[in-house]
Motif scaffolding. Structure first.
Motif, mmCIF file in Angstrom:
data_model
loop_
_atom_site.group_PDB
_atom_site.id
_atom_site.type_symbol
_atom_site.label_atom_id
_atom_site.label_comp_id
_atom_site.label_asym_id
_atom_site.label_seq_id
_atom_site.Cartn_x
_atom_site.Cartn_y
_atom_site.Cartn_z
ATOM 1 N N GLU A 229 0.834 -1.226 -0.041
ATOM 2 C CA GLU A 229 0.150 0.061 0.031
ATOM 3 C C GLU A 229 0.857 1.313 -0.013
ATOM 4 O O GLU A 229 1.747 1.205 0.859
ATOM 5 N N VAL A 230 0.547 2.139 -0.934
ATOM 6 C CA VAL A 230 1.246 3.151 -0.826
ATOM 7 C C VAL A 230 0.752 4.677 -0.233
ATOM 8 O O VAL A 230 -0.449 4.938 -0.346
ATOM 9 N N VAL A 231 1.804 5.007 0.633
ATOM 10 C CA VAL A 231 1.001 6.226 1.245
ATOM 11 C C VAL A 231 1.757 7.654 0.958
ATOM 12 O O VAL A 231 3.020 7.707 1.320
ATOM 13 N N ASP A 232 1.307 8.563 0.347
ATOM 14 C CA ASP A 232 1.985 9.728 -0.189
ATOM 15 C C ASP A 232 1.857 10.717 1.063
ATOM 16 O O ASP A 232 0.931 11.108 1.534
ATOM 17 N N LEU A 233 3.062 10.839 1.577
ATOM 18 C CA LEU A 233 3.439 12.048 2.691
ATOM 19 C C LEU A 233 3.147 13.571 2.401
ATOM 20 O O LEU A 233 3.101 14.185 3.346
ATOM 21 N N ASP A 234 3.357 13.704 1.103
ATOM 22 C CA ASP A 234 3.132 15.061 0.664
ATOM 23 C C ASP A 234 4.317 15.778 1.157
ATOM 24 O O ASP A 234 3.729 16.959 1.736
ATOM 25 N N GLY A 235 5.209 15.613 1.452
ATOM 26 C CA GLY A 235 6.190 16.471 2.039
ATOM 27 C C GLY A 235 6.468 16.433 3.508
ATOM 28 O O GLY A 235 7.231 17.183 4.194
ATOM 29 N N ALA A 236 5.507 15.431 4.108
ATOM 30 C CA ALA A 236 5.343 15.727 5.619
ATOM 31 C C ALA A 236 6.672 15.252 6.459
ATOM 32 O O ALA A 236 7.284 14.528 5.858
ATOM 33 N N LEU A 237 6.957 15.632 7.490
ATOM 34 C CA LEU A 237 8.096 15.401 8.344
ATOM 35 C C LEU A 237 7.694 14.032 9.043
ATOM 36 O O LEU A 237 6.655 13.813 9.516
ATOM 37 N N VAL A 238 8.588 13.008 8.916
ATOM 38 C CA VAL A 238 8.726 11.815 9.783
ATOM 39 C C VAL A 238 9.889 11.617 10.710
ATOM 40 O O VAL A 238 10.997 11.901 10.124
ATOM 41 N N LEU A 239 9.750 11.436 11.886
ATOM 42 C CA LEU A 239 10.432 11.127 12.845
ATOM 43 C C LEU A 239 10.716 9.681 13.128
ATOM 44 O O LEU A 239 9.618 9.082 13.294
ATOM 45 N N PRO A 240 11.750 9.072 13.872
ATOM 46 C CA PRO A 240 11.666 7.807 14.488
ATOM 47 C C PRO A 240 10.562 8.100 15.646
ATOM 48 O O PRO A 240 10.687 9.284 16.150
ATOM 49 N N GLY A 241 9.878 7.362 16.101
ATOM 50 C CA GLY A 241 9.166 7.467 17.371
ATOM 51 C C GLY A 241 9.854 7.820 18.579
ATOM 52 O O GLY A 241 11.030 7.241 18.668
ATOM 53 N N PHE A 242 9.309 8.857 19.243
ATOM 54 C CA PHE A 242 10.335 9.584 20.353
ATOM 55 C C PHE A 242 10.308 8.192 21.515
ATOM 56 O O PHE A 242 9.242 7.541 21.832
ATOM 57 N N THR A 243 11.434 8.168 22.269
ATOM 58 C CA THR A 243 11.504 7.239 23.412
ATOM 59 C C THR A 243 11.800 8.060 24.652
ATOM 60 O O THR A 243 12.611 9.004 24.804
ATOM 61 N N ASP A 244 10.700 8.406 25.862
ATOM 62 C CA ASP A 244 10.764 9.072 26.851
ATOM 63 C C ASP A 244 11.638 8.140 27.927
ATOM 64 O O ASP A 244 11.193 7.361 28.518
ATOM 65 N N ALA A 245 13.059 8.675 27.877
ATOM 66 C CA ALA A 245 13.981 7.798 28.456
ATOM 67 C C ALA A 245 14.037 7.783 30.070
ATOM 68 O O ALA A 245 14.567 7.286 30.762
ATOM 69 N N HIS A 246 13.034 8.925 30.564
ATOM 70 C CA HIS A 246 12.780 8.873 32.181
ATOM 71 C C HIS A 246 11.328 9.350 32.388
ATOM 72 O O HIS A 246 11.324 10.766 32.054
ATOM 73 N N THR A 247 10.493 8.560 32.690
ATOM 74 C CA THR A 247 9.377 9.169 33.035
ATOM 75 C C THR A 247 8.500 8.241 34.184
ATOM 76 O O THR A 247 9.416 7.502 34.683
ATOM 77 N N HIS A 248 7.476 8.576 34.696
ATOM 78 C CA HIS A 248 6.731 8.047 35.776
ATOM 79 C C HIS A 248 5.439 7.489 35.275
ATOM 80 O O HIS A 248 4.528 8.694 35.242
ATOM 81 N N LEU A 249 5.090 6.547 34.845
ATOM 82 C CA LEU A 249 4.121 6.129 34.117
ATOM 83 C C LEU A 249 2.715 6.255 34.905
ATOM 84 O O LEU A 249 1.637 6.905 34.469
#
Ligand SMILES: [Zn+2]
Length: 542
Positions: free
Chosen positions: A46-66
């Motif tokens: 399946e092709v998804v056209d991002l239309d120039g949108a920014l993609v980042l690796p998912g963030f990892t919140d490396a210190h949190t209190h869930l």
């Protein structure tokens, strides 16, 4: 097999090789990225056209209190209150909105917002006195309560201060409504934890998972895990069909009892949990030790006294700390040490050096949390020892800096949160938010990282802009390096063939629109292991 090709995007891969940092296309099969760039275009699916949108690796919140974060999202938010009157108005409104509630909980108030930085129970009693009121400070190292709460907790003038904490008292020795450090932990939060039902914890977990998914966060590291949190996250894995919208890793909180054998005994449970078969959704990987408090409350252990001449004893003096660090290191546990003052970071590194001397050359990946004021040379010492600098850009927000600076009051203020020092020294830098001590929003966190200006109050000017980082570096610390800080460097945290399909699509590109756009940019879509965990409703998108 599900196959998707994202094309026509601005895809930031977080590759260490700068030439590979950007690409235009990305192919995913099931849970994994299988190709990037032109090779991805050649793939079927399946092709998804991002239309120039920014993609980042998912963030990892490396210190949190869930759990606390999920609970906080359901409490009266006081961070924006700039005066005592603002705080009182919010409490009055909250009480009126829920007159049947048997307790009122708030969070996020700032010492700067209270006259003289000295809150009292009477200040709350004036607006809410009929039910206990518990207000967690913004840094979560103290709790401000009213008279009804003091009565509920059974705290009187005869109640002794617990080890590593203090009950605030007036000139006559009467409790005045402040509970500092372990006094907050043992009394206010102990009471709250005992009164919280599993159903309430489940609600908190769902609020947390939803908030993180909306923020583009795909992985988190809990920094004060316990049995309640473990059970709650395990229930969430079940509810979500054997997976989670956010990957959870956890450091188990080990408390200093003052007794070596009781301290060491706490490690047994962690070793047992860490030896469970690895799951990509929930892992206990190590321990957390809270060595000191905060500079704001003058409870961080400093090498030289605060401006008022006071200083704080470490919660874990080296004689208590070193044997626990050595034992956890020998057991293969990752050790995270909260070390805000320079005396605390010095003790932490000495304990690690002794553990290395005792246990020899075994795999280890320890980390220091916060490092708000560390002495010159600390970064180099950490790099030598392979210790990660776990840093929270949002804690350096200039809107909350005045009190911090006043507490130290000397040239140490010039070395507040000097992130580039750790980069230059070659230490791994992992960024996080420490939610709920600060907002969990990943993009606002990147704004502070890249500007040293305020995400809380944009009218406040930047402090120490020389310590701001290039945006690409900041994002890499919050994605690739945050994942590396828990040993995941070879399978997630960046976008490359063979890596987990954990990513976020953003509606604005701050690399071209400027860092200020990070304050208004919003995730359009978040994906974890190839599955959408959040998609902005069409009407929300521009
Ligand atoms: Zn924390």
């Amino acid at each position: 097999m599900t196959r998707t090709v994202f094309r026509n995007g601005r895809i930031f891969t977080a590759a260490t090789d700068l030439a590979r940092q950007w690409t235009h296309s990305l192919a995913i099969e099931d849970e994994t990225v299988v190709a990037i760039g032109d090779a991805a275009e050649a793939r079927g699916g399946e092709v998804v056209d991002l239309d120039g949108a920014l993609v980042l690796p998912g963030f990892t919140d490396a210190h949190t209190h869930l759990i606390m974060m999920g609970q906080a999202l359901g409490q009266v938010a006081l961070t924006d209150a700039r005066t005592l009157d603002d705080i009182r108005e919010l409490l009055r409104e909250a009480r009126a909105a829920d007159p049947d509630a048997v307790v009122l909980r708030g969070r996020g108030w700032l010492f700067d917002s209270v006259p003289g930085g000295a809150p009292t129970a009477a200040m709350i009693d004036a607006v809410v006195s009929d039910v206990p009121v518990y207000l967690d400070a913004n840094d979560y190292h103290s709790c401000w309560v009213n008279t009804a709460a003091l009565a509920e907790l059974g705290i009187t003038r005869d109640t002794p201060d617990p080890l590593g904490g203090a009950i605030g008292r007036d000139a006559d020795g009467e409790p005045n409504g402040m509970l500092f450090e372990t006094a907050a932990v043992q009394y206010a939060w102990g009471r709250r934890d005992a009164a919280t039902t599993d159903a309430e914890r489940d609600e908190a977990v769902e609020r947390m998972l939803d908030a993180y998914s909306r923020a583009g966060v795909t992985g988190v590291v809990d920094m004060a895990f316990n049995e309640h949190a473990l059970a709650a996250i395990e229930r969430a894995v079940e509810r979500h069909g054997g997976r989670l919208p956010v990957r959870v890793s956890a450091h188990w909180l080990v408390e200093n009892t003052g007794d070596l054998s009781r301290n060491l005994a706490q490690l047994d449970r962690v070793v047992e949990l860490a030896r469970r078969p690895a799951s990509p959704w929930l892992r206990v990987i190590g321990i957390k030790l809270i060595l000191d408090g905060t500079i704001d409350a003058c409870t961080a252990a400093m090498g030289a006294p605060y401006a008022d001449g006071s200083n704080a004893e470490p919660i874990w003096p080296l004689r208590d700390l070193a044997p626990v660090v050595a034992a956890a290191d020998a057991a293969g546990l990752q050790i995270a040490m909260h070390a805000i003052g320079d005396a605390a970071s010095d003790a932490a590194l000495t304990a690690i050096e002794r553990a290395i001397a005792a246990n020899g050359d075994i795999p280890r990946r320890h980390r220091l949390e916060h490092l708000e004021y560390a002495a010159p040379g600390t970064a180099e010492r950490m790099a030598r020892l392979g210790v990660t600098a776990s840093l929270q850009p949002v804690h350096a927000d200039p809107a909350i800096f005045a009190n911090w600076a006043a507490m130290l009051g000397d040239e140490r203020v010039d070395r507040a949160f000097p992130w580039p020092e750790y980069e230059r020294a070659g230490a791994l830098v992992a960024f996080s938010t420490d939610a709920p001590t600060a907002p969990h929003d990943a993009l606002a966190n990147m704004y502070v990282a890249a500007t040293r200006a305020s995400a809380l109050d944009p009218s406040v000017s930047a402090v120490h802009p020389q310590y701001a980082l290039p945006l690409a570096d900041a994002i890499a610390h919050a994605t690739r390096d945050a994942a590396a800080s828990i040993g995941d460097a070879d399978w997630r945290g960046r976008l490359a063939p063979g890596f987990a399909a954990d990513l976020v699509v953003i509606d604005t590109d701050p690399f071209t629109a400027g860092a200020a756009s990070l304050l208004t940019a919003r995730p359009l879509m978040t994906m974890v292991a190839g599955r959408e965990t959040f998609a902005a409703a069409r009407e929300d998108t521009p």
